[in-house]
Design a protein around this motif. Structure first.
Motif, PDB file in Angstrom:
ATOM      1  N   MET A   1      15.926  -0.782  -2.705  1.00 46.80           N
ATOM      2  CA  MET A   1      15.219   0.453  -2.744  1.00 46.80           C
ATOM      3  C   MET A   1      14.610   0.675  -4.113  1.00 46.80           C
ATOM      4  N   GLY A   2      15.362   0.342  -5.149  1.00 45.50           N
ATOM      5  CA  GLY A   2      14.836   0.501  -6.503  1.00 45.50           C
ATOM      6  C   GLY A   2      13.618  -0.374  -6.742  1.00 45.50           C
ATOM      7  N   LEU A   3      13.657  -1.603  -6.233  1.00 48.17           N
ATOM      8  CA  LEU A   3      12.508  -2.507  -6.381  1.00 48.17           C
ATOM      9  C   LEU A   3      11.307  -1.965  -5.620  1.00 48.17           C
ATOM     10  N   LEU A   4      11.532  -1.396  -4.466  1.00 49.20           N
ATOM     11  CA  LEU A   4      10.431  -0.805  -3.699  1.00 49.20           C
ATOM     12  C   LEU A   4       9.783   0.341  -4.469  1.00 49.20           C
ATOM     13  N   ILE A   5      10.585   1.173  -5.094  1.00 48.25           N
ATOM     14  CA  ILE A   5      10.053   2.289  -5.878  1.00 48.25           C
ATOM     15  C   ILE A   5       9.242   1.765  -7.060  1.00 48.25           C
ATOM     16  N   VAL A   6       9.744   0.752  -7.754  1.00 50.07           N
ATOM     17  CA  VAL A   6       9.002   0.176  -8.882  1.00 50.07           C
ATOM     18  C   VAL A   6       7.691  -0.431  -8.394  1.00 50.07           C
ATOM     19  N   LEU A   7       7.720  -1.124  -7.275  1.00 48.33           N
ATOM     20  CA  LEU A   7       6.488  -1.711  -6.737  1.00 48.33           C
ATOM     21  C   LEU A   7       5.475  -0.639  -6.344  1.00 48.33           C
ATOM     22  N   ILE A   8       5.937   0.451  -5.749  1.00 47.27           N
ATOM     23  CA  ILE A   8       5.026   1.532  -5.352  1.00 47.27           C
ATOM     24  C   ILE A   8       4.402   2.175  -6.585  1.00 47.27           C
ATOM     25  N   TYR A   9       5.227   2.516  -7.577  1.00 44.88           N
ATOM     26  CA  TYR A   9       4.687   3.138  -8.789  1.00 44.88           C
ATOM     27  C   TYR A   9       3.748   2.206  -9.529  1.00 44.88           C
ATOM     28  N   ALA A  10       4.123   0.936  -9.660  1.00 42.44           N
ATOM     29  CA  ALA A  10       3.257  -0.025 -10.354  1.00 42.44           C
ATOM     30  C   ALA A  10       1.955  -0.215  -9.578  1.00 42.44           C
ATOM     31  N   GLY A  11       2.042  -0.302  -8.268  1.00 39.80           N
ATOM     32  CA  GLY A  11       0.841  -0.468  -7.451  1.00 39.80           C
ATOM     33  C   GLY A  11      -0.092   0.728  -7.538  1.00 39.80           C
ATOM     34  N   LEU A  12       0.477   1.935  -7.461  1.00 41.26           N
ATOM     35  CA  LEU A  12      -0.347   3.140  -7.580  1.00 41.26           C
ATOM     36  C   LEU A  12      -0.945   3.269  -8.978  1.00 41.26           C
ATOM     37  N   GLY A  13      -0.168   2.921  -9.987  1.00 42.18           N
ATOM     38  CA  GLY A  13      -0.689   2.965 -11.351  1.00 42.18           C
ATOM     39  C   GLY A  13      -1.822   1.980 -11.560  1.00 42.18           C
ATOM     40  N   LEU A  14      -1.647   0.767 -11.050  1.00 39.37           N
ATOM     41  CA  LEU A  14      -2.715  -0.235 -11.172  1.00 39.37           C
ATOM     42  C   LEU A  14      -3.943   0.164 -10.368  1.00 39.37           C
ATOM     43  N   ALA A  15      -3.740   0.738  -9.189  1.00 33.23           N
ATOM     44  CA  ALA A  15      -4.882   1.187  -8.385  1.00 33.23           C
ATOM     45  C   ALA A  15      -5.651   2.291  -9.109  1.00 33.23           C
ATOM     46  N   GLY A  16      -4.925   3.193  -9.757  1.00 37.55           N
ATOM     47  CA  GLY A  16      -5.581   4.237 -10.531  1.00 37.55           C
ATOM     48  C   GLY A  16      -6.348   3.675 -11.714  1.00 37.55           C
ATOM     49  N   LEU A  17      -5.752   2.700 -12.395  1.00 41.79           N
ATOM     50  CA  LEU A  17      -6.441   2.086 -13.535  1.00 41.79           C
ATOM     51  C   LEU A  17      -7.692   1.344 -13.096  1.00 41.79           C
ATOM     52  N   VAL A  18      -7.609   0.648 -11.971  1.00 41.94           N
ATOM     53  CA  VAL A  18      -8.771  -0.087 -11.462  1.00 41.94           C
ATOM     54  C   VAL A  18      -9.864   0.882 -11.028  1.00 41.94           C
ATOM     55  N   SER A  19      -9.484   1.966 -10.364  1.00 43.03           N
ATOM     56  CA  SER A  19     -10.489   2.907  -9.855  1.00 43.03           C
ATOM     57  C   SER A  19     -11.228   3.634 -10.979  1.00 43.03           C
ATOM     58  N   PHE A  20     -10.568   3.816 -12.112  1.00 46.18           N
ATOM     59  CA  PHE A  20     -11.224   4.481 -13.238  1.00 46.18           C
ATOM     60  C   PHE A  20     -11.697   3.486 -14.300  1.00 46.18           C
ATOM     61  N   ALA A  21     -11.672   2.195 -13.987  1.00 49.42           N
ATOM     62  CA  ALA A  21     -12.117   1.122 -14.892  1.00 49.42           C
ATOM     63  C   ALA A  21     -11.377   1.189 -16.228  1.00 49.42           C
ATOM     64  N   LEU A  22     -10.060   1.337 -16.159  1.00 52.55           N
ATOM     65  CA  LEU A  22      -9.236   1.421 -17.366  1.00 52.55           C
ATOM     66  C   LEU A  22      -8.214   0.289 -17.445  1.00 52.55           C
TER      67      LEU A  22
END
Length: 116
Positions: A1-22
């Motif tokens: 469960m902890g790994l799933l949470i880390v993957l979700i947060y990392a994925g959402l963070g990376l998606a946000g960075l990609v969407s704002f070209a950061l």
């Protein structure tokens, strides 16, 4: 469960960075370190909790033994700002050698900007 949470947060963070070209704000090595230190912290805390669980027979006894363990694990949260502001300072270096706090402190030190 902890790994799933880390993957979700990392994925959402990376998606946000990609969407704002950061994407230039984060290095791939930091993501690798995140997962390395996550597994270190996970197994270290699991072993400590397993040791506490094997030493007691009742949930009330476990609560009294878990409290000091949780204070040690929470030290990096209390010292987040001093560690982030001076990643090579005395506080960060000292708490890097405290084994239950090491994964948390090291990821803070690696991700902090060094101020000259």
């Amino acid at each position: 469960m902890g790994l799933l949470i880390v993957l979700i947060y990392a994925g959402l963070g990376l998606a946000g960075l990609v969407s704002f070209a950061l994407m230039h704000l984060i290095e791939v090595a930091d993501l690798v370190y995140l997962f390395v230190f996550f597994f270190m912290a996970y197994f270290m805390i699991a072993s400590i909790m397993g040791a506490v669980g094997s030493a007691v027979t009742d949930i009330r006894e476990a609560n009294t033994l878990v409290t000091p363990v949780m204070f040690i694990v929470m030290i990096p949260l209390f010292l987040w700002m001093p560690i982030s502001q001076a990643p090579n300072g005395a506080v960060a270096t000292t708490f890097s050698f405290l084994p239950p706090a090491t994964p948390f402190v090291m990821i803070l030190r690696l991700s902090a900007d060094e101020q000259v």
